[in-house]
Write a protein that holds these residues in place. Structure first.
Motif, PDB file in Angstrom:
ATOM      1  N   GLN A   1      17.368 -65.206  26.773  1.00  0.00           N
ATOM      2  CA  GLN A   1      18.009 -65.714  25.569  1.00  0.00           C
ATOM      3  C   GLN A   1      18.712 -67.020  25.943  1.00  0.00           C
ATOM      4  O   GLN A   1      19.086 -67.215  27.099  1.00  0.00           O
ATOM      5  CB  GLN A   1      19.030 -64.698  25.044  1.00  0.00           C
ATOM      6  N   ASP A   2      18.914 -67.900  24.975  1.00  0.00           N
ATOM      7  CA  ASP A   2      19.520 -69.202  25.262  1.00  0.00           C
ATOM      8  C   ASP A   2      20.850 -69.084  25.999  1.00  0.00           C
ATOM      9  O   ASP A   2      21.091 -69.813  26.963  1.00  0.00           O
ATOM     10  CB  ASP A   2      19.721 -70.005  23.970  1.00  0.00           C
ATOM     11  N   ASP A   3      21.711 -68.168  25.560  1.00  0.00           N
ATOM     12  CA  ASP A   3      23.016 -68.053  26.213  1.00  0.00           C
ATOM     13  C   ASP A   3      22.896 -67.566  27.649  1.00  0.00           C
ATOM     14  O   ASP A   3      23.628 -67.999  28.527  1.00  0.00           O
ATOM     15  CB  ASP A   3      23.973 -67.167  25.406  1.00  0.00           C
ATOM     16  N   GLU A   4      21.956 -66.696  27.920  1.00  0.00           N
ATOM     17  CA  GLU A   4      21.765 -66.186  29.281  1.00  0.00           C
ATOM     18  C   GLU A   4      21.144 -67.233  30.193  1.00  0.00           C
ATOM     19  O   GLU A   4      21.455 -67.292  31.376  1.00  0.00           O
ATOM     20  CB  GLU A   4      20.894 -64.930  29.265  1.00  0.00           C
ATOM     21  N   GLY A   5      20.247 -68.052  29.653  1.00  0.00           N
ATOM     22  CA  GLY A   5      19.576 -69.082  30.437  1.00  0.00           C
ATOM     23  C   GLY A   5      20.282 -70.422  30.421  1.00  0.00           C
ATOM     24  O   GLY A   5      19.793 -71.387  31.009  1.00  0.00           O
ATOM     25  N   LEU A   6      21.422 -70.507  29.715  1.00  0.00           N
ATOM     26  CA  LEU A   6      22.205 -71.740  29.552  1.00  0.00           C
ATOM     27  C   LEU A   6      21.405 -72.844  28.857  1.00  0.00           C
ATOM     28  O   LEU A   6      21.660 -74.029  29.047  1.00  0.00           O
ATOM     29  CB  LEU A   6      22.744 -72.241  30.905  1.00  0.00           C
ATOM     30  N   ILE A   7      20.446 -72.463  28.045  1.00  0.00           N
ATOM     31  CA  ILE A   7      19.580 -73.415  27.343  1.00  0.00           C
ATOM     32  C   ILE A   7      20.286 -73.940  26.099  1.00  0.00           C
ATOM     33  O   ILE A   7      20.859 -73.172  25.326  1.00  0.00           O
ATOM     34  CB  ILE A   7      18.229 -72.771  26.990  1.00  0.00           C
ATOM     35  N   VAL A   8      20.226 -75.264  25.911  1.00  0.00           N
ATOM     36  CA  VAL A   8      20.816 -75.875  24.716  1.00  0.00           C
ATOM     37  C   VAL A   8      19.751 -76.335  23.729  1.00  0.00           C
ATOM     38  O   VAL A   8      20.039 -76.500  22.554  1.00  0.00           O
ATOM     39  CB  VAL A   8      21.751 -77.050  25.071  1.00  0.00           C
ATOM     40  N   HIS A   9      18.510 -76.539  24.222  1.00  0.00           N
ATOM     41  CA  HIS A   9      17.427 -76.954  23.320  1.00  0.00           C
ATOM     42  C   HIS A   9      16.080 -76.602  23.939  1.00  0.00           C
ATOM     43  O   HIS A   9      15.869 -76.779  25.138  1.00  0.00           O
ATOM     44  CB  HIS A   9      17.479 -78.458  23.056  1.00  0.00           C
ATOM     45  N   ARG A  10      15.166 -76.126  23.081  1.00  0.00           N
ATOM     46  CA  ARG A  10      13.791 -75.834  23.495  1.00  0.00           C
ATOM     47  C   ARG A  10      12.862 -76.778  22.753  1.00  0.00           C
ATOM     48  O   ARG A  10      12.830 -76.779  21.525  1.00  0.00           O
ATOM     49  CB  ARG A  10      13.416 -74.392  23.171  1.00  0.00           C
ATOM     50  N   GLY A  11      12.122 -77.583  23.503  1.00  0.00           N
ATOM     51  CA  GLY A  11      11.159 -78.493  22.911  1.00  0.00           C
ATOM     52  C   GLY A  11       9.746 -77.941  23.019  1.00  0.00           C
ATOM     53  O   GLY A  11       9.548 -76.755  23.294  1.00  0.00           O
ATOM     54  N   GLU A  12       8.763 -78.815  22.830  1.00  0.00           N
ATOM     55  CA  GLU A  12       7.354 -78.405  22.902  1.00  0.00           C
ATOM     56  C   GLU A  12       6.898 -78.187  24.346  1.00  0.00           C
ATOM     57  O   GLU A  12       6.289 -77.179  24.658  1.00  0.00           O
ATOM     58  CB  GLU A  12       6.463 -79.469  22.238  1.00  0.00           C
ATOM     59  N   THR A  13       7.166 -79.157  25.222  1.00  0.00           N
ATOM     60  CA  THR A  13       6.717 -79.083  26.610  1.00  0.00           C
ATOM     61  C   THR A  13       7.873 -78.975  27.596  1.00  0.00           C
ATOM     62  O   THR A  13       7.660 -78.681  28.768  1.00  0.00           O
ATOM     63  CB  THR A  13       5.869 -80.316  26.996  1.00  0.00           C
TER      64      THR A  13
END
Length: 172
Positions: free
Chosen positions: A44-56
């Motif tokens: 999940q974004d919070d677990e992976g520290l992800i702020v944005h997911r793009g195409e590639t």
């Protein structure tokens, strides 16, 4: 008083980081030979520290930041060197880097950036097998005695709070 507590005094400095315990308790630290940049998008974004997911490519906070808001742009594909990235990956990395700069300027009010890639372990890449570009916000007075004298970096906001602020400011 602390001088009355049991124990033998030593010369170690202690920087308490109890918020890091979640990575230990919830098993979020990958195996030593696993790639954290391949694992992050599976979480999940919070677990992976992800702020944005793009195409590639995707954008995430650095788990061991140099400064508050230290972001990285990574392709989803496990590729080690910039010259091995596809044209689409390179183009999206550039666009996401520009967007990250705009968002960080808004959220952190930073005054500049260090942007770069260390290609290969010999060049200083901590994770040499998965391409990633660093975006480090800078302020005029962010270099103080702490890192030099005490080998300690003071970060004024928790990673999850910073992740939420950046993600909320990211354009749709």
């Amino acid at each position: 008083m602390s001088s009355e507590l049991p124990g033998v005094p030593d010369h170690f400095q202690r920087l308490w980081t109890p918020y890091r315990m979640v990575y230990i308790q919830q098993g979020q630290m990958p195996e030593e030979d696993a790639c954290p940049f391949c694992r992050a998008p599976e979480l999940q974004d919070d677990e992976g520290l992800i702020v944005h997911r793009g195409e590639t490519c995707f954008v995430l906070l650095n788990l061991f930041p140099y400064n508050t808001g230290h972001l990285m742009v990574c392709p989803y594909r496990h590729v080690g060197m910039y010259d091995q990235a596809t044209t689409d990956e390179v183009a999206e990395m550039a666009v996401l880097t520009q967007t990250a700069m705009r968002v960080l300027s808004q959220v952190t009010r930073c005054q500049g950036f260090n942007i770069g890639m260390n290609q290969g372990r010999i060049a200083g890449a901590g994770i040499a097998d998965h391409l990633h570009q660093h975006i480090v916000p800078r302020w005029s007075l962010d270099s103080n005695f702490f890192p030099i004298i005490a080998k300690t970096k003071a970060l004024p906001i928790l990673l999850e709070d910073m992740r939420q602020d950046i993600q909320a400011a990211w354009p749709a």
